[in-house]
Structure formats: structure tokens, C-alpha cells
Scaffold this active site. Structure first.
Site, PDB file in Angstrom:
ATOM      1  CB  CYS A  35      -0.876  -0.035   1.257  1.00  0.00           C
ATOM      2  SG  CYS A  35      -1.866   1.424   1.545  1.00  0.00           S
ATOM      3  N   GLY A  36       0.398   2.321  -0.541  1.00  0.00           N
ATOM      4  CA  GLY A  36       1.138   3.576  -0.535  1.00  0.00           C
ATOM      5  C   GLY A  36       1.401   4.119   0.862  1.00  0.00           C
TER       6      GLY A  36
END
Length: 156
Positions: A35-36
Site C-alpha cells: 500500500c502507498g
């Protein structure tokens, strides 16, 4: 119902009651390793190390509900340890929304609404719980853990 009535499983499958954390300040986070927001693991670990001796615990719960997690909880925990130095407890792979949501996240969501309702919109939603098991705040994925360090200090 209380948070202390809920059982959870560690990444190795060992089950325990959250009652073990009665009297401690908790930060419960749904996580993902692809995930970012994954760099937040570093800040979560810093806070955990800094305040662990004062009764602060971070609990990570990997979820693939948003399709940004590796295959198993054990693999996710291993990646967190290797890539980000995570030492706080990591748990089984769970769902955070819907009928199959883990009871813990059903409970947390019912106690603290997010920006657009009760459901969890993305990875790295964070719930701050006081020593009595009361959800005192909910932080969205974009909120960096270091930004609410003062709230943690007040609770401790």
C-alpha cells in the site's frame, strides 16, 4: 460488549483475548504491505518503541480487503519485520468490512465513525484506545502516526 471480550489470533494462529491489554493504551491498525501508506510502519514502530515501557501497544492486523496485501499473515508479518523493523504484534489476515469483518473491526467501527461513516475506507485506518478499552479516536489512512503522538502521551 467491550473490546476486552474479543479474541484475536497472532500471525502464527495463537489465539488470545484482548483482555491481556487491559490497563494499556492501544493503537489498532489495519495494515497492508503493498500500500502507498506502508511507510507508516516506520512511525508506528517508533511510537511503539518509545512508549512501550509506559504501557503503549501497537497491534497490526493485515487485511487484503483492498487487494494490497501478500498471500498470508505470516508472510505479511515477515515483510514488516524485514522491511520496516516491526516488533509490535502482527495478527492473522482479516476482513475489516462487511458480513465477514472480524469482530474487532466491527466493534471498533461501531465505536468511532470515519470521515464518511462507519466502514473502513482503506488500509492504515488507526484506532486509539485508552486504558479502559474506550475508543477515543479514529485516524484515517492519510493521518501519520507521529501527528497524534501528543494524544498518546496524554493517555499514558
Amino acid at each position: 460488549m467491550s473490546i476486552y471480550n474479543i479474541n484475536v489470533k497472532l500471525e502464527n494462529g495463537a489465539e488470545y483475548s484482548l483482555e491481556r491489554y487491559k490497563g494499556k493504551v492501544l493503537l489498532i491498525v489495519n495494515t497492508a504491505t503493498k500500500c502507498g501508506f506502508t511507510p507508516q510502519f516506520e512511525e508506528l514502530e517508533e511510537l511503539y518503541k518509545k512508549y512501550q515501557q509506559d504501557g503503549f501497544v501497537v497491534l497490526g492486523f493485515p487485511s487484503n480487503q483492498f487487494l494490497q496485501e501478500v498471500a498470508t499473515a505470516k508472510e505479511a508479518a515477515e515483510q514488516c519485520r524485514l522491511s520496516y523493523g516491526v516488533t509490535f504484534p502482527m495478527h492473522e489476515m482479516i476482513k475489516v468490512n462487511g458480513k465477514e469483518a472480524h469482530p474487532l473491526f466491527k466493534y471498533l467501527s461501531s465505536q468511532a465513525n470515519g470521515f464518511v461513516g462507519k466502514s473502513i475506507k482503506w488500509n492504515f485506518t488507526k484506532f486509539l484506545i485508552d486504558q479502559d478499552g474506550v475508543v477515543v479516536n479514529r485516524f484515517g489512512p492519510k493521518v501519520k502516526p507521529s501527528s497524534f503522538e501528543g494524544e498518546i502521551q496524554k493517555l499514558l
